[in-house]
Write a protein that holds these residues in place. Structure first.
Motif, short mmCIF file in Angstrom:
data_model
loop_
_atom_site.label_atom_id
_atom_site.label_comp_id
_atom_site.label_asym_id
_atom_site.label_seq_id
_atom_site.Cartn_x
_atom_site.Cartn_y
_atom_site.Cartn_z
N GLN A 72 -86.76 110.93 46.49
CA GLN A 72 -85.52 111.61 46.86
C GLN A 72 -85.80 112.82 47.75
O GLN A 72 -85.06 113.09 48.70
N GLU A 73 -86.88 113.53 47.44
CA GLU A 73 -87.21 114.73 48.21
C GLU A 73 -87.77 114.40 49.59
O GLU A 73 -87.40 115.01 50.59
N LEU A 82 -80.81 101.89 41.21
CA LEU A 82 -81.55 101.81 39.95
C LEU A 82 -80.92 100.77 39.04
O LEU A 82 -79.70 100.80 38.81
N THR A 83 -81.72 99.84 38.53
CA THR A 83 -81.21 98.84 37.60
C THR A 83 -81.90 98.95 36.25
O THR A 83 -83.07 99.33 36.17
N ASP A 95 -75.35 108.08 35.16
CA ASP A 95 -74.88 109.12 36.07
C ASP A 95 -76.03 109.98 36.62
O ASP A 95 -75.79 111.08 37.10
N THR A 96 -77.25 109.48 36.53
CA THR A 96 -78.38 110.26 37.00
C THR A 96 -78.23 110.61 38.48
O THR A 96 -77.79 109.79 39.29
N SER A 97 -78.64 111.81 38.82
CA SER A 97 -78.58 112.26 40.21
C SER A 97 -79.75 111.71 41.03
O SER A 97 -79.81 111.92 42.25
N LEU A 98 -80.67 111.02 40.37
CA LEU A 98 -81.85 110.50 41.06
C LEU A 98 -81.62 109.14 41.71
O LEU A 98 -82.53 108.57 42.29
N ALA A 99 -80.41 108.62 41.59
CA ALA A 99 -80.10 107.33 42.22
C ALA A 99 -78.70 107.38 42.82
O ALA A 99 -77.81 108.05 42.29
#
Length: 413
Positions: A72-73, A82-83, A95-99
């Motif tokens: 992401q960075e 993301l699955t 609800d993760t902000s990483l995907a």
């Protein structure tokens, strides 16, 4: 054999709605997947550069978090899909902000694999640990999509190494590279003829180590702990709590946090009835002056990592019975001496920590009394044991850096 496998999976998919009428878990399994493709078509930008990351459950998600953060960075223009296979991962991290988008993995049929990849068109696919779905992997290989396995584990007990599962070896051709946790996995994979692999280590060490850099402050824990020692009992089951009750009721001049593995109000009330000390739930903390309370029971999720940062001693649940021990690396990264049950044989990091004397196992109440009293009253022993645990984590970090050095070449090619 793969034809038989594919046929059976397809049949299962067709009859799943009917089986679900009688088996609630299968009903949920069907319900959460029936609209996956419609949702994908609605939410996925076909023109975007996508990276697909698949984690079986919550544990595998936590394992891949350092890689997600780096991606992401370093590659903000890429969208991560993301699955999950299991509800335990999806429900907590949807609800993760990483995907950019989180969904369930459809059943592993040939048609589903083709349709899924047709929608996503990922530039890169990342699988975590040992999640292998033959039809998805075969389609990835067929479409020449770069695919890697991170924190991979290969054991001789897996189907690849059995006579009945040799057909599954073919699916491993999908992986351009294997990033493995240990030398044993590298050796076992080598038996199958694969040399495109490296022992990078376990990204879980990077995951827990990064917790040191986060803001772990919790005002209620500061009000609760004051200047006393604090024992944190994390991810406990009833078997664990039964062992700990007598020690807790001795009313040592320490603070104790109990974070049950499952939040069940009835079981928490049963536990409170057994306690002869002052105890409150996290949800009712505002009603009390916490400095006068002996025990807090955490009846919510998501706080345990931060709470460990305030602890002096950690008890990790799940290893008294056969439910499965929980993550000992989380408290270890904070230099905490660790106590757990004796069922640790399937957890290499716990075995290694025990060998190094950073972890102690208990099988009965007497064991609990001996080791916890020693940790409470012998500060030199407590500090030394905790330092061993912390050093073990710090010495095993670095897997993410190795993985990213390869992915950088792939994504910038």
């Amino acid at each position: 054999m793969q034809h038989i496998y594919s046929f059976l999976i397809s049949v299962f998919q067709r009859i799943l709605p009917f089986i679900g009428l009688f088996i609630p878990k299968l009903k949920e399994f069907y319900t959460v997947r029936k609209d996956v493709f419609a949702q994908l078509n609605q939410n996925i930008d076909s023109n975007a550069d996508l990276i697909w990351v698949h984690a079986a459950s919550l544990g595998e998600y936590e394992q891949v978090v350092p890689v997600l953060e780096e991606l992401q960075e370093k590659y903000p223009t890429y969208k991560i899909v993301l699955t999950f296979f299991s509800p335990s991962g999806y429900n907590i991290k949807k609800d993760t902000s990483l995907a950019a988008y989180v969904t369930y993995l459809p059943l592993d049929t040939k048609q589903n694999a083709k349709q899924f990849l047709k929608i996503l068109k990922p530039k890169l696919a990342i699988f975590v640990k040992y999640e292998f779905w033959p039809n998805f992997l075969q389609e990835l290989h067929k479409q020449k999509i770069y695919t890697v396995l991170v924190s991979g584990v290969f054991r001789l007990s897996q189907p690849f190494f059995k006579s009945y599962g040799k057909w599954m070896q073919k699916s491993l051709n999908a992986f351009n590279y294997f990033f493995l946790q240990n030398v044993e996995s590298l050796k076992n994979l080598g038996q199958l003829g694969f040399t495109n692999a490296i022992v990078s280590g376990d990204t879980r060490f990077d995951r827990v180590s990064r917790q040191l850099k986060y803001d772990n402050s919790l005002k209620f824990i500061e009000d609760f702990k004051q200047d006393k020692l604090m024992l944190v009992c994390g991810s406990t089951w009833k078997d664990d709590e039964d062992l700990l009750i007598d020690f807790i009721n001795e009313k040592h001049d320490i603070k104790i946090v109990i974070a049950p593995h499952k939040i069940n109000s009835e079981k928490i009330e049963e536990l409170k009835k057994q306690l002869e000390v002052s105890v409150v739930n996290y949800s009712e903390k505002e009603l009390y002056d916490l400095k006068d309370i002996d025990v807090i029971i955490i009846d919510t999720i998501g706080l345990l990592n931060k709470i460990y940062s305030y602890a002096d001693i950690a008890y990790v649940g799940g290893a008294v019975g056969t439910t499965g021990m929980h993550n000992v690396l989380e408290p270890a990264t904070f230099n905490l001496p660790i106590v757990t049950g004796t069922y640790i044989n399937n957890f290499p990091e716990a075995i290694q920590l025990q060998h190094l004397s950073g972890l102690s196992t208990v099988k009965n109440k007497t064991d609990v009394q001996i080791i916890l009293n020693k940790l409470v009253f012998d500060s030199q022993f407590r500090i030394k044991t905790g330092a061993i645990a912390g050093e073990y984590v710090s010495k095993n970090t670095g897997a993410t850096e190795i993985i990213m050095s390869y992915l950088d070449q792939t994504l910038t090619a």
